[in-house]
Design an enzyme around this catalytic site. Structure first.
Site, PDB file in Angstrom:
ATOM      1  N   GLU A  98      -1.475  -3.666   0.160  1.00 23.35           N
ATOM      2  CA  GLU A  98      -2.072  -2.692  -0.758  1.00 23.35           C
ATOM      3  C   GLU A  98      -2.758  -3.338  -1.947  1.00 23.35           C
ATOM      4  O   GLU A  98      -3.704  -2.768  -2.516  1.00 23.35           O
ATOM      5  CB  GLU A  98      -0.996  -1.712  -1.243  1.00 23.35           C
ATOM      6  CG  GLU A  98      -0.554  -0.693  -0.217  1.00 23.35           C
ATOM      7  CD  GLU A  98       0.551  -1.191   0.692  1.00 23.35           C
ATOM      8  OE1 GLU A  98       1.124  -0.370   1.422  1.00 23.35           O
ATOM      9  OE2 GLU A  98       0.845  -2.408   0.681  1.00 23.35           O
ATOM     10  N   ALA A 131      -1.366   3.464   5.986  1.00 26.39           N
ATOM     11  CA  ALA A 131      -1.664   4.828   5.566  1.00 26.39           C
ATOM     12  C   ALA A 131      -3.080   5.201   5.985  1.00 26.39           C
ATOM     13  O   ALA A 131      -3.914   4.336   6.273  1.00 26.39           O
ATOM     14  CB  ALA A 131      -1.510   4.952   4.053  1.00 26.39           C
TER      15      ALA A 131
END
Length: 688
Positions: A125, A63
């Protein structure tokens, strides 16, 4: 076609290519390109299958972190995935470089995945204090099983393509350099099979074992309790994977989103994101021109084949650089070479190296007793005993041997680099390269520039650090540089507190509860009390313990007792030594103190020392100090390091407490001028 996406059709296969340098991050422009590409191919009856591939050096690396915490432009990644789930044609993700985070979640939303052998995939993440928020916790368990998914997502480790194939994270390996051709051939094979479209969200077979083992998730949390201590994201990840097993897919997605929301605004995640950017910031040197050329480093010399020298050598062998390693005695040289081989063979047993790779690295090592052999090296690193007299003698001799253009580096952890450089005729070529032990494992490398160090030498050292997998933090010359100087007050105050009454295990527990991997007395025992106290010029508590034969873990006991398996218990012998030393100093036992008081007493002085390091110009940035603490001493990343932590607490509160300590214990606690000024002005060490 869009500004970042191109569409082509070859013999019934639609090829959607994304080109968004430098790493094809999944920002708004990329999401819009994906949206248009999938809709275009889905509406084209000539297209029977779709290959998603990226130009440049990597598949979608993840991302766009700059978008975190901000409103996202449409479409969001979830909307793109809905197109994939609702489409009627198989989509094949063609992966090269890295497919991490959102990039791998996109690959998971595709129906099939093919990758070149050098590719890596994963969901990292957790390292930002987050969980995969685009279906990763719901889709990955459906293709690898819940237990494997728990390990992969809570560790965040990247997985090489061959292992990913074994685990089921990808479906096929392409030939290196032929990804596009092999992906198209794979797509044609899928079309030829004419099987019903199989969405990952609909797969169920890999979840069945976990449904039959209701204790799996709690047992996983218990087993990893120590590793997850102080972190919010791992427990949330476990709950999200539990939802993948127990809930329908769409409800699992909602549960994932509900678990992600509080993490996004948590102090822990904000700190970990800060650390992510701080690590990348360390290479920027404001006062050296970006066009400054680097010097060639084609081969390396290391003086000293002990634990540190051998570890340093391994860093360069790992990246294919020949190393000449020098010792003064054959037995020491043989031990050093044997240790290097043993370390590599241990790595090979874990499957991280092949036997051929071990031999390739060992073949690059040239052990010798002849220091004159260093004359060919472009970089020579001294890793001898931490004594100014010894190091100056080595550098004086080295100066006469080394190539005139060679960089001469000292691994000193405390000593004055300028005094070492002064014995040479080339102080501009002398630099500090302070590796942390074990040198082949620890990621921090303090690069110390002396008063006369040439900017090109500095730039070369900083770049070389990245080449060997280190995070370089640039320091000026002072006693202890950044990390060791910064953390010295913690050790001093821990011992002072110990004499005031709190027990060693109580002090250590406060530090480990805060998030350190171990407390100061546990660390002392690990390093060795004889090592820490060998240069003392007066009677010390550590000296008294050593006199009792208590050297630390290697001697069966130090501040703690250890059994044969190194299980630790409080030591009555150490307790009596502490009591006797307290009596010698004329101090009374003040008893226990609460955890908050111990935390402030040990760590507020560290913040104060960090302020002094900044105001003296020893470090370039507060974030560099934080990285040195995190990578060098295991300061818990979820606090962001001492300087960000101080900003989180509020600098006025720290100044007020330090003034109380100064009144009670003396000027060692006097607040630094920079700290006082920032507190008075409502300022911060780090950006808001």
């Amino acid at each position: 076609m869009t500004s970042v996406a191109t569409f082509a059709v070859e013999d019934g296969i639609g090829i959607l290519t994304i080109d968004y340098p430098p790493v094809n991050a999944l920002g708004a422009a990329v999401r819009q390109g994906l949206d248009q590409g999938f809709h275009t191919f889905d509406a084209d009856p000539a297209v029977k299958a779709i290959v998603l591939i990226c130009a440049g050096r990597t598949f979608f690396a993840g991302a766009d972190i700059a978008e975190l915490g901000k409103p996202l432009a449409e479409p969001d990644l979830g909307a793109v995935f809905e197109i994939l789930d609702g489409g009627g044609k198989p989509v094949i993700a063609a992966i090269h470089g890295t497919a991490l985070g959102g990039g791998y979640e996109l690959a998971l939303a595709c129906h099939h995945r093919i990758a070149v052998p050098s590719a890596r995939v994963g969901l990292p993440e957790v390292k930002l204090g987050l969980l995969p928020g685009a279906g990763g916790t719901q889709r990955l368990p459906r293709i690898v099983g819940a237990e494997v998914a728990l390990d992969l997502i809570t560790s965040g480790r990247p997985v090489g393509a061959p292992e990913a194939l074994q685990l089921g994270m990808i479906d096929a390996l392409a030939t290196e350099g032929r990804l596009r051709e092999d992906a198209i051939a794979f797509a044609r094979g899928i079309v030829a099979e004419a099987l019903p479209l199989r969405r990952v969200r609909d797969r169920d077979d890999k979840l069945l074992p976990a449904r039959g083992d209701p204790d799996l998730f709690d047992a996983f949390l218990t087993r990893n309790a120590r590793a997850f201590r102080g972190l919010k994201a791992p427990a949330s990840i476990v709950e999200a994977v539990r939802a993948a097993v127990t809930l329908p897919f769409d409800q699992g997605l909602k549960r994932e989103a509900d678990l992600l929301d509080p993490l996004l605004v948590s102090t822990e995640s904000l700190a970990q994101r800060y650390a992510f950017f701080a690590e990348r910031e360390t290479s920027k040197i404001p006062d050296i021109a970006s066009a400054t050329p680097t010097l060639p480093v084609r081969n390396v010399g290391v003086i000293g084949a002990g634990t540190m020298g051998g570890g340093i050598a391994m860093n360069f062998l790992n990246v294919g650089l020949p190393v000449t390693i020098v010792e003064t005695a054959q037995d020491a040289l043989d031990r050093g070479v044997a240790t290097i081989r043993r370390n590599y063979e241990a790595t090979a047993r874990k499957g991280r190296l092949t036997a051929d790779q071990v031999e390739q690295r060992m073949a690059l090592l040239r052990p010798t007793l002849d220091m004159a052999a260093l004359g060919e090296a472009d970089l020579v690193i001294e890793a001898v005993y931490e004594s100014m007299e010894v190091k100056r003698a080595v550098f004086a001799r080295l100066d006469a041997i080394a190539n005139p253009d060679a960089i001469l580096a000292s691994n000193t952890s405390f000593l004055d680099l300028d005094a070492i450089a002064a014995v040479t005729k080339r102080p501009e070529r002398v630099i500090g390269l302070h590796f942390f032990s074990p040198a082949n494992v620890m990621r921090l490398l303090e690069v110390v520039r002396g008063e006369k160090t040439d900017p090109a030498v500095v730039v070369t050292a900083m770049k070389l650090a990245r080449t060997i997998g280190k995070v370089p933090v640039l320091a000026r010359v002072c006693h202890g540089f950044i990390a060791n100087r910064l953390m010295t007050p913690r050790g001093e105050q821990a011992e002072a507190l110990l004499l005031e009454g709190p027990a060693a295990d109580a002090i250590d527990r406060v530090m480990t509860d805060y998030g350190f991997p171990m407390g100061p007395f546990q660390l002392d025992d690990l390093v060795g009390l004889d090592v820490l106290g060998r240069d003392a010029t007066e009677r010390t508590l550590r000296g008294d313990l050593v006199a009792l034969g208590r050297l630390g873990q290697k001697g069966g006991g130090g501040f703690y007792d250890y059994d044969a398996q190194r299980n630790v218990t409080p030591s009555p012998i150490a307790a009596k030594a502490i009591s006797d030393f307290r009596e010698l100093k004329g101090m009374a036992d003040g008893g226990a103190q609460d955890a908050d008081a111990i935390l402030a007493r040990l760590l507020y002085p560290v913040v104060n020392e960090g302020a002094k390091i900044l105001e003296e110009g020893i470090a370039l940035r507060a974030s560099d100090i934080d990285m040195a603490a995190i990578l060098g001493y295991g300061w818990p990343v979820q606090t962001g390091g001492p300087m960000l932590w101080a900003d989180t607490i509020g600098l006025p509160a720290i100044v007020a407490t330090l003034r109380e300590y100064e009144a009670a214990h003396g000027e060692a606690f006097r607040p630094a001028a920079l700290l006082e000024r920032l507190a008075a002005e409502g300022g911060r060490f780090t950006p808001a």
